[in-house]
Structure formats: C-alpha cells, structure tokens
Write a protein that holds these residues in place. Structure first.
Motif, PDB file in Angstrom:
ATOM      1  N   ALA A   1      32.373  40.308  36.598  1.00  0.00           N
ATOM      2  CA  ALA A   1      31.711  39.579  37.672  1.00  0.00           C
ATOM      3  C   ALA A   1      32.195  38.136  37.658  1.00  0.00           C
ATOM      4  O   ALA A   1      32.452  37.575  36.598  1.00  0.00           O
ATOM      5  CB  ALA A   1      30.192  39.635  37.455  1.00  0.00           C
ATOM      6  N   PRO A   2      32.379  37.521  38.818  1.00  0.00           N
ATOM      7  CA  PRO A   2      32.889  36.138  38.856  1.00  0.00           C
ATOM      8  C   PRO A   2      31.906  35.188  38.206  1.00  0.00           C
ATOM      9  O   PRO A   2      30.709  35.259  38.438  1.00  0.00           O
ATOM     10  CB  PRO A   2      33.057  35.845  40.342  1.00  0.00           C
ATOM     11  CG  PRO A   2      32.215  36.859  41.033  1.00  0.00           C
ATOM     12  CD  PRO A   2      32.116  38.042  40.162  1.00  0.00           C
ATOM     13  N   GLN A   3      32.425  34.298  37.360  1.00  0.00           N
ATOM     14  CA  GLN A   3      31.613  33.303  36.692  1.00  0.00           C
ATOM     15  C   GLN A   3      31.767  31.987  37.439  1.00  0.00           C
ATOM     16  O   GLN A   3      32.825  31.678  37.953  1.00  0.00           O
ATOM     17  CB  GLN A   3      32.069  33.129  35.245  1.00  0.00           C
ATOM     18  CG  GLN A   3      31.934  34.399  34.430  1.00  0.00           C
ATOM     19  CD  GLN A   3      32.461  34.206  33.025  1.00  0.00           C
ATOM     20  OE1 GLN A   3      32.867  33.127  32.656  1.00  0.00           O
ATOM     21  NE2 GLN A   3      32.456  35.271  32.252  1.00  0.00           N
ATOM     22  N   HIS A   4      30.708  31.201  37.466  1.00  0.00           N
ATOM     23  CA  HIS A   4      30.723  29.952  38.200  1.00  0.00           C
ATOM     24  C   HIS A   4      31.052  28.752  37.339  1.00  0.00           C
ATOM     25  O   HIS A   4      31.081  27.643  37.796  1.00  0.00           O
ATOM     26  CB  HIS A   4      29.366  29.741  38.874  1.00  0.00           C
ATOM     27  CG  HIS A   4      29.103  30.773  39.934  1.00  0.00           C
ATOM     28  ND1 HIS A   4      29.757  30.782  41.142  1.00  0.00           N
ATOM     29  CD2 HIS A   4      28.296  31.854  39.941  1.00  0.00           C
ATOM     30  CE1 HIS A   4      29.330  31.820  41.859  1.00  0.00           C
ATOM     31  NE2 HIS A   4      28.450  32.479  41.156  1.00  0.00           N
TER      32      HIS A   4
ATOM     33  N   ARG B   1      45.536  50.864  42.239  1.00  0.00           N
ATOM     34  CA  ARG B   1      46.692  50.032  42.559  1.00  0.00           C
ATOM     35  C   ARG B   1      46.700  49.720  44.048  1.00  0.00           C
ATOM     36  O   ARG B   1      46.260  50.536  44.863  1.00  0.00           O
ATOM     37  CB  ARG B   1      47.991  50.733  42.168  1.00  0.00           C
ATOM     38  CG  ARG B   1      48.159  50.893  40.657  1.00  0.00           C
ATOM     39  CD  ARG B   1      49.054  52.072  40.325  1.00  0.00           C
ATOM     40  NE  ARG B   1      50.369  51.945  40.902  1.00  0.00           N
ATOM     41  CZ  ARG B   1      51.237  52.948  40.985  1.00  0.00           C
ATOM     42  NH1 ARG B   1      50.926  54.129  40.522  1.00  0.00           N
ATOM     43  NH2 ARG B   1      52.420  52.771  41.519  1.00  0.00           N
ATOM     44  N   LEU B   2      47.239  48.552  44.368  1.00  0.00           N
ATOM     45  CA  LEU B   2      47.261  48.117  45.760  1.00  0.00           C
ATOM     46  C   LEU B   2      48.574  47.416  46.046  1.00  0.00           C
ATOM     47  O   LEU B   2      49.046  46.602  45.236  1.00  0.00           O
ATOM     48  CB  LEU B   2      46.089  47.164  46.038  1.00  0.00           C
ATOM     49  CG  LEU B   2      46.044  46.502  47.420  1.00  0.00           C
ATOM     50  CD1 LEU B   2      45.800  47.531  48.499  1.00  0.00           C
ATOM     51  CD2 LEU B   2      44.968  45.426  47.464  1.00  0.00           C
TER      52      LEU B   2
ATOM     53  N   ARG C   1      36.185  43.873  51.539  1.00  0.00           N
ATOM     54  CA  ARG C   1      36.149  43.617  50.115  1.00  0.00           C
ATOM     55  C   ARG C   1      37.157  44.512  49.414  1.00  0.00           C
ATOM     56  O   ARG C   1      37.318  45.680  49.765  1.00  0.00           O
ATOM     57  CB  ARG C   1      34.740  43.880  49.584  1.00  0.00           C
ATOM     58  CG  ARG C   1      34.578  43.496  48.136  1.00  0.00           C
ATOM     59  CD  ARG C   1      33.138  43.287  47.716  1.00  0.00           C
ATOM     60  NE  ARG C   1      33.122  42.819  46.345  1.00  0.00           N
ATOM     61  CZ  ARG C   1      33.191  41.537  46.002  1.00  0.00           C
ATOM     62  NH1 ARG C   1      33.233  40.613  46.928  1.00  0.00           N
ATOM     63  NH2 ARG C   1      33.194  41.175  44.741  1.00  0.00           N
ATOM     64  N   SER C   2      37.816  43.972  48.439  1.00  0.00           N
ATOM     65  CA  SER C   2      38.812  44.715  47.679  1.00  0.00           C
ATOM     66  C   SER C   2      38.385  44.812  46.229  1.00  0.00           C
ATOM     67  O   SER C   2      37.913  43.848  45.639  1.00  0.00           O
ATOM     68  CB  SER C   2      40.169  44.025  47.773  1.00  0.00           C
ATOM     69  OG  SER C   2      41.060  44.549  46.816  1.00  0.00           O
ATOM     70  N   GLU C   3      38.567  46.003  45.675  1.00  0.00           N
ATOM     71  CA  GLU C   3      38.259  46.206  44.263  1.00  0.00           C
ATOM     72  C   GLU C   3      39.411  47.011  43.672  1.00  0.00           C
ATOM     73  O   GLU C   3      39.420  48.232  43.661  1.00  0.00           O
ATOM     74  CB  GLU C   3      36.935  46.959  44.129  1.00  0.00           C
ATOM     75  CG  GLU C   3      36.345  46.903  42.740  1.00  0.00           C
ATOM     76  CD  GLU C   3      34.951  47.527  42.680  1.00  0.00           C
ATOM     77  OE1 GLU C   3      34.203  47.352  43.662  1.00  0.00           O
ATOM     78  OE2 GLU C   3      34.658  48.209  41.703  1.00  0.00           O
ATOM     79  N   VAL C   4      40.373  46.283  43.172  1.00  0.00           N
ATOM     80  CA  VAL C   4      41.587  46.917  42.677  1.00  0.00           C
ATOM     81  C   VAL C   4      41.863  46.396  41.290  1.00  0.00           C
ATOM     82  O   VAL C   4      41.913  45.200  41.058  1.00  0.00           O
ATOM     83  CB  VAL C   4      42.796  46.597  43.591  1.00  0.00           C
ATOM     84  CG1 VAL C   4      44.085  47.116  42.969  1.00  0.00           C
ATOM     85  CG2 VAL C   4      42.586  47.189  44.955  1.00  0.00           C
ATOM     86  N   ASN C   5      42.101  47.318  40.373  1.00  0.00           N
ATOM     87  CA  ASN C   5      42.425  46.905  39.018  1.00  0.00           C
ATOM     88  C   ASN C   5      43.433  47.889  38.466  1.00  0.00           C
ATOM     89  O   ASN C   5      43.184  49.072  38.387  1.00  0.00           O
ATOM     90  CB  ASN C   5      41.170  46.880  38.159  1.00  0.00           C
ATOM     91  CG  ASN C   5      41.414  46.192  36.846  1.00  0.00           C
ATOM     92  OD1 ASN C   5      42.339  46.534  36.133  1.00  0.00           O
ATOM     93  ND2 ASN C   5      40.618  45.200  36.535  1.00  0.00           N
ATOM     94  N   ALA C   6      44.531  47.397  38.050  1.00  0.00           N
ATOM     95  CA  ALA C   6      45.600  48.279  37.604  1.00  0.00           C
ATOM     96  C   ALA C   6      45.246  49.061  36.355  1.00  0.00           C
ATOM     97  O   ALA C   6      45.689  50.181  36.162  1.00  0.00           O
ATOM     98  CB  ALA C   6      46.869  47.455  37.351  1.00  0.00           C
TER      99      ALA C   6
ATOM    100  N   PRO D   1      36.442  45.252  37.179  1.00  0.00           N
ATOM    101  CA  PRO D   1      36.642  43.811  36.995  1.00  0.00           C
ATOM    102  C   PRO D   1      35.342  43.135  36.646  1.00  0.00           C
ATOM    103  O   PRO D   1      34.257  43.561  37.053  1.00  0.00           O
ATOM    104  CB  PRO D   1      37.183  43.338  38.343  1.00  0.00           C
ATOM    105  CG  PRO D   1      36.730  44.377  39.307  1.00  0.00           C
ATOM    106  CD  PRO D   1      36.615  45.655  38.579  1.00  0.00           C
TER     107      PRO D   1
END
Lengths: 229, 141
Positions: free
Chosen positions: B115-118, B91-92, B103-108, B113
C-alpha cells in the motif's frame, strides 16, 4: 668579407632541379616519405551547440563550442557553464548552466545548487537543489521532495523515491522505485524492473515488459501543465 | 499471439449481447455488450468495442474496452487501445498512444504491491561515510 667576391646569378629552377636530383640519388628506398595522416573520422567543421538557461531569469539560449561562461541575452548576467562534482560535505551555492554531479559519499547540508542537469547519488539533508532541465536519481540517493525541483525526472535502477504531495513535471523516466501522485505533461516511460505506485496523469505512457504498475491512471488528454523550477 | 490459430472469431459486423465463455482463444473485431471469460488468449481488434469485463489468460487490446480486464498472465495495450476500467495482470506492456483511464495492478513477481505510504523512510547512511568531514567543492574544468 672577401673583396674579390664575384657576383653570380643563381637560377631558382636550376637550384630546385639540383636539389631534387641530389635527393633522389642519395635517399635510399627504405626511407620513403611517410604517408600523409588520414583525417580523423567524425570531425566536423562546426563547433558543437549547447543549450543553456540563465539560473537567475530562466532565459534559454545556446552557445557554440567550449565556453566556460556566457552572458545572458536577457538579464545580461554572467552564466557559468562549468560542470561540478561534489563528493564531500557541501553547504554552499552553485549556479551553473552545466551539470552538477553529487557523487556518493557527499552530503548536502544546506545551500543551493542550481544547474541544468543534476546527477544525484548522494544524501541531501537540507538546502535546495534546482535542476531546470533534468534530475537524475541514482542508486543510493536520499532526499526529501521539499529539497528538489526539476522539470524532467529520471530514476536509475536501484533508486527509490516517495513523494508525499502531488508533483508536476514534463517528462518522467522510471527504472527504479517511485511512489506518489504525478501529473506529467509529456511522456512517461516505465522501464523493465521499475515500479510506479500512487496515481499518474500523463499524455503518453510507455510500459516495458517486466515493470510494476500499481496506480490510478489517466493516460491521454492530460492538462498542459508547465512544470519547472 | 498467433491470429491465424484463433479458434473463436467475432467478425467486425457482429454484435453480441451476453456472456461469452471459451476454452480456447478468442478474437473480437465486432461489438460485445457483456463479459468474456476465456481460458486462453483474447485479442480485441482495432474495430472492436467491448462493454464489459474480460477474464482471460492473456490479452492483446487494440480496440475500445469499457470494463475491467483481469489476466492471469499478461496484458498488452497497443497504440490504438482505448481502455476505461481497471486492469490486473502479472505483466503489462503499454505502447505510446494508448488512452487509459482506470486503475492498474501489475506486478511482475506476482506478489501484491504494498500500500502506498505517505512518508518516505530515510535510507540508512552507508558505512564508511564520515558526515563531519569539512571541505569545499572545486569545479572540474
């Protein structure tokens, strides 16, 4: 008319007294005059002020009260200030300084929609949507980044959007799912339940507890990008 | 976080070089040139300057950190926080005014998370919608 009519002088004071006395004597106590209506709360003397921008030249001005149109002080063109709702297939052109709501069930095939505020909850397959003030994306909105232009972006809970190219805007408010590369000159709000992925460069960032953030960040001291359609 | 019950306090006039390991709560108001491993919560005060990584349960940051923060629960960045590095937590909370580069890696939910898709996959059209209906939009007055 009778020829023997006798002229007489009627005193106004006596007339009023006689009427008042008669009324006081004949009016029963149950028929008291109704109390005066109280003034509605919140009423103001000044009409409401509304900021508008010319869809053609972008000149921003304001109008007072309810007007259906105005004249741009710069280019002298007529500005439509009517709100529209589109809930069917649409392929035309709308240019207004008001708001346009693209309700669920409607599909934008082509054409152009230019408005101050665009509330998008439908499917956009073509054309161009330009929201010179704010674009609201609701749940169920489907669109490609090539079809939309905006200054401020707000994602409602349930809305999902992914940008394949870098995007600049003034303000970003995310309660849904957003992915891409963003440069925001103003504030970014990441609400509880919202998710942001990719990269973000902004001047101010506020993240609520419960949000998801998986991105490269640079917060504070961003370049003064001037977004807008 | 209760500052009164903090067990380890590094005062504002202290400078520490090295690694700090604590089984309790740590409050830093001075300078730390090294890493901090804390089983419980860590509070980085306004006057604190940390050059190193933090590995804590929860962190409240009001000062300056040049390093990564890994929290098993929650990270809270106050308005005066200055962070240069990555952060990873469940949590953030970020207040307005924070300066953050990294870089932030936060997931409740605690799930990694995606990977980002293009390319954005199109959402299927809801049932009951006829795309062939003719018509024109009428303005609402």
């Amino acid at each position: 008319m009778s020829g023997s009519r006798k002229a007489s002088i009627v005193s106004g004071y006596d007339l009023v007294q006689s009427l008042g006395g008669r009324r006081a004597a004949t009016r029963p106590a149950a028929e008291a005059p109704p109390p005066p209506r109280p003034a509605p709360a919140g009423s103001v003397a000044l009409p409401t002020k509304r900021d508008i921008a010319c869809p053609d030249c972008g000149w921003e001005s304001h109008v007072m009260g309810r007007q259906s149109y105005a004249v741009c002080p710069k280019c002298r063109k007529k500005i439509d200030i009517v709100d529209y709702t589109v809930d069917i297939d649409f392929s035309g052109t709308i240019a207004t300084a008001g708001a346009v709501r693209l309700a669920p069930g409607g599909i934008v095939h082509s054409g152009e929609i230019r408005a101050a505020i665009v509330d998008l909850a439908s499917r956009v397959e073509g054309g161009r949507i330009v929201a010179w003030h704010r674009l609201d994306l609701r749940a169920g909105a489907v669109c490609q980044p090539d079809h939309i232009e905006f200054r401020d972006l707000r994602l409602d809970a349930g809305a999902r959007l992914a940008f394949t190219c870098a995007l600049a805007c003034r303000r970003l408010d995310v309660a849904g799912d957003l992915e891409g590369e963003f440069v925001v000159s103003g504030e970014v709000f990441l609400r509880a339940g919202g998710a942001l992925r990719g990269s973000l460069r902004c001047a101010h960032l506020t993240v609520e507890d419960g949000a998801s953030l998986a991105a490269r960040l640079q917060v504070g001291g961003g370049d003064p990008v001037v977004p807008g359609p | 976080m209760d500052n009164v019950s903090a067990q380890t306090v590094i005062a504002g006039d202290a400078e520490i070089t090295g690694t700090i390991k604590s089984a309790g709560t740590v409050r830093i108001d001075g300078k730390l040139d090294g890493e901090l491993h804390c089983e419980k919560d860590a509070l980085v005060g306004k006057s604190a300057v940390v050059k190193g990584n933090l590995n804590v349960s929860s962190a409240v940051v009001e000062g300056t950190i040049n390093g990564n923060i890994v929290a098993r629960d929650r990270i809270e960045l106050k308005a005066s926080a200055r962070l240069t590095g990555d952060l990873k937590a469940k949590r953030l909370v970020v207040e307005d005014g924070v300066a953050f580069v990294g870089r932030s890696e936060v997931n409740a939910s605690g799930v990694a998370p995606a990977a980002p898709q293009h390319s954005a996959p199109p959402t299927p059209v809801p049932p009951g919608i006829d795309a062939n209906r003719p018509g024109v939009a009428f303005p609402k007055r």
